[in-house]
Design an enzyme around this catalytic site. Structure first.
Site, PDB file in Angstrom:
ATOM      1  N   TRP A 117       0.817  -1.219   0.000  1.00  0.00           N
ATOM      2  CA  TRP A 117       0.000   0.000   0.000  1.00  0.00           C
ATOM      3  C   TRP A 117       0.849   1.266   0.000  1.00  0.00           C
ATOM      4  O   TRP A 117       0.452   2.278  -0.579  1.00  0.00           O
ATOM      5  CB  TRP A 117      -0.969  -0.005   1.172  1.00  0.00           C
ATOM      6  CG  TRP A 117      -1.897  -1.184   1.135  1.00  0.00           C
ATOM      7  CD1 TRP A 117      -1.954  -2.200   2.038  1.00  0.00           C
ATOM      8  CD2 TRP A 117      -2.871  -1.496   0.128  1.00  0.00           C
ATOM      9  NE1 TRP A 117      -2.903  -3.113   1.656  1.00  0.00           N
ATOM     10  CE2 TRP A 117      -3.477  -2.714   0.499  1.00  0.00           C
ATOM     11  CE3 TRP A 117      -3.275  -0.866  -1.049  1.00  0.00           C
ATOM     12  CZ2 TRP A 117      -4.475  -3.315  -0.265  1.00  0.00           C
ATOM     13  CZ3 TRP A 117      -4.266  -1.453  -1.808  1.00  0.00           C
ATOM     14  CH2 TRP A 117      -4.860  -2.664  -1.420  1.00  0.00           C
ATOM     15  N   ASP A 187      -2.406   6.162   6.521  1.00  0.00           N
ATOM     16  CA  ASP A 187      -3.415   5.260   5.971  1.00  0.00           C
ATOM     17  C   ASP A 187      -3.811   4.300   7.103  1.00  0.00           C
ATOM     18  O   ASP A 187      -3.015   3.475   7.530  1.00  0.00           O
ATOM     19  CB  ASP A 187      -2.794   4.503   4.789  1.00  0.00           C
ATOM     20  CG  ASP A 187      -3.743   3.472   4.174  1.00  0.00           C
ATOM     21  OD1 ASP A 187      -4.865   3.288   4.685  1.00  0.00           O
ATOM     22  OD2 ASP A 187      -3.331   2.852   3.164  1.00  0.00           O
ATOM     23  N   LYS A 211     -13.129  -2.524   5.868  1.00  0.00           N
ATOM     24  CA  LYS A 211     -12.386  -3.448   6.732  1.00  0.00           C
ATOM     25  C   LYS A 211     -12.937  -3.427   8.152  1.00  0.00           C
ATOM     26  O   LYS A 211     -13.396  -4.435   8.643  1.00  0.00           O
ATOM     27  CB  LYS A 211     -10.902  -3.134   6.679  1.00  0.00           C
ATOM     28  CG  LYS A 211     -10.310  -3.754   5.417  1.00  0.00           C
ATOM     29  CD  LYS A 211      -9.009  -3.244   4.959  1.00  0.00           C
ATOM     30  CE  LYS A 211      -8.707  -3.850   3.592  1.00  0.00           C
ATOM     31  NZ  LYS A 211      -7.819  -3.053   2.777  1.00  0.00           N
TER      32      LYS A 211
HETATM   33  C1  PLP Z   1      -7.359  -2.376   1.744  1.00  0.00           C
HETATM   34  C2  PLP Z   1      -6.370  -1.295   1.901  1.00  0.00           C
HETATM   35  C3  PLP Z   1      -6.282  -0.242   0.973  1.00  0.00           C
HETATM   36  C4  PLP Z   1      -7.127  -0.182  -0.262  1.00  0.00           C
HETATM   37  O1  PLP Z   1      -8.414   0.222   0.064  1.00  0.00           O
HETATM   38  P1  PLP Z   1      -9.490   0.526  -1.081  1.00  0.00           P
HETATM   39  O2  PLP Z   1     -10.636   1.077  -0.317  1.00  0.00           O
HETATM   40  O3  PLP Z   1      -9.801  -0.788  -1.738  1.00  0.00           O
HETATM   41  O4  PLP Z   1      -8.901   1.499  -2.028  1.00  0.00           O
HETATM   42  C5  PLP Z   1      -5.362   0.751   1.217  1.00  0.00           C
HETATM   43  N1  PLP Z   1      -4.582   0.736   2.295  1.00  0.00           N
HETATM   44  C6  PLP Z   1      -4.652  -0.252   3.211  1.00  0.00           C
HETATM   45  C7  PLP Z   1      -3.770  -0.219   4.405  1.00  0.00           C
HETATM   46  C8  PLP Z   1      -5.542  -1.293   3.045  1.00  0.00           C
HETATM   47  O5  PLP Z   1      -5.602  -2.287   3.951  1.00  0.00           O
END
Ligand code: PLP
Length: 377
Positions: A117, A187, A211
């Site tokens: 990521w 993030d 998530k």
């Molecule tokens: C799943 C994830 C993403 C991507 O998320 P999307 O909503 O599918 O763009 C980005 N960063 C992390 C840490 C993730 O776990």
């Protein structure tokens, strides 16, 4: 699917049995939330229509969005210095919007590279302006969080980007780096609401909902208000934090259903005891699995002990026996567990244990893992 011996807490419909879901995202939702969604269809709160059908300029939607924002501020301790934005496009859209809005001419974004990521974030930064990796664990298969000190950051970056919890490789920051006056961008997609955070310390943090906070379609971005002034005037409106903030996250039709589900999740987290409760529970759940892995002489963890994630437990069988790992996935699915296969780029096995995955459910997995180890020792 074989019948389970334990009593199942999952009973959304009588016709289908829900599995124990350890998927990394989209991930398990609490059964109470699913039941509530069912109940709220087809008529949402005397509005005469479902949440899928009502206008986003109505009093019902006003109330929903205000309630979601208040719950977020209360649960995450978000100060009024920060704006709460509900955006679309997923976390990856934030890889784009952050540099588009926050980069200052001649000052790169500095990235701590710990996962797939952060690589994607860096790639987008470099398409928009300039980025530089200031610390990385890529040479060691992302098995730890790099040590950072006063010399790690230049002090003149536009911002510093980190990924708080590394979903694919299973590492997590225990504490957040001090970047001084340079805004820290985090993030938090795979750990939001799993522990208390110093929300006011971040320039920006973001998390898509699917998530730990609901369904795909909405992404939370929390931005220090003074940084809104960095948004270039020439940016198209949909890419501008400033314009989204000025329009109260309703520049266009918002993902109302996903916002509604987020509201249910936030209420559930609050009613269960808030973020502090899930912080304790995340510790207990992850320790249960890591202890089992350590004691088994069968499972192995590729992650340095001090940096192990409380959300995504990555493990191998005997350091990476692919045949046994394949069998583990097959047999676990037959026993009613889903989502235990590791990410395609990391291999191995992964148990994602977000808030909706209860201590009891993790106990079920631990039992299965012990039995599998004994049988294949
Ligand atoms: C799943 C994830 C993403 C991507 O998320 P999307 O909503 O599918 O763009 C980005 N960063 C992390 C840490 C993730 O776990």
């Amino acid at each position: 699917m074989t019948t389970r011996t334990q009593s199942t807490p999952f009973s959304v419909t009588q016709h289908s049995v829900r599995s124990w879901n350890f998927g990394a995202g989209p991930a398990a939702l609490p059964v109470e939330v699913l039941e509530q969604i069912k109940e709220d269809l087809p008529v949402y709160k005397n509005s005469g229509a479902s949440i899928l059908e009502i206008g986003h300029r109505t009093a019902h939607y006003d109330e929903l969005q205000a309630r979601v924002e208040k719950l977020l501020r209360d649960l995450l301790d978000i100060p009024q210095t920060h704006a709460v934005l509900l955006l679309a496009g997923g976390a990856r859209m934030q890889f784009v919007m952050a540099p588009m809005n926050l980069l200052i001419e001649g000052r790169p974004a500095e990235v701590v590279h710990t996962d797939v990521w952060t690589k994607m974030a860096l790639q987008d930064i470099e398409k928009i302006g300039s980025g530089r990796v200031v610390a990385s664990s890529s040479q060691d298969n992302f098995s730890y969080i790099p040590v950072m000190g006063p010399g790690t950051f230049s002090g003149d970056a536009s911002y510093v980007h980190i990924c708080a919890n590394n979903t694919i490789y299973g590492t997590q920051y225990r504490s957040f780096p001090d970047t001084g006056a340079v805004p820290l961008v985090a993030d938090m997609t795979s750990e939001i609401l799993s522990r208390r955070i110093p929300a006011g310390r971040f320039g920006l943090f973001f998390a898509s909902a699917q998530k730990n906070m609901g369904a795909a379609g909405v992404t939370l971005a929390v931005l220090r208000r003074d940084l809104l002034d960095r948004s270039p005037v020439r940016l198209p409106a949909m890419l501008s934090y400033k314009e989204h903030a000025q329009a109260d996250s309703r520049l266009n039709t918002p993902p109302a259903f996903a916002v509604y589900v987020m509201g249910l999740m936030l209420r559930w987290v609050r009613d269960q005891g808030g973020v502090a409760k899930f912080e304790r529970e995340s510790q207990m759940k992850s320790i249960m699995l890591y202890d089992l892995i350590e004691r088994s002489g069968f499972y192995t963890s590729p992650v340095h002990q001090k940096d192990r994630s409380t959300q995504n437990v990555i493990f191998h069988i005997r350091g990476g026996d692919e045949n046994l790992e394949k069998r583990f996935v097959q047999e676990s699915e037959a026993a009613g567990f889903i989502g235990l296969q590791g990410h395609r780029s990391a291999g191995g096995l992964r148990a994602s244990i977000y808030n909706a995955v209860s201590l009891t459910t993790v106990g079920e997995l631990a039992e299965f893992m012990s039995a599998f180890a004994k049988k294949n020792a």
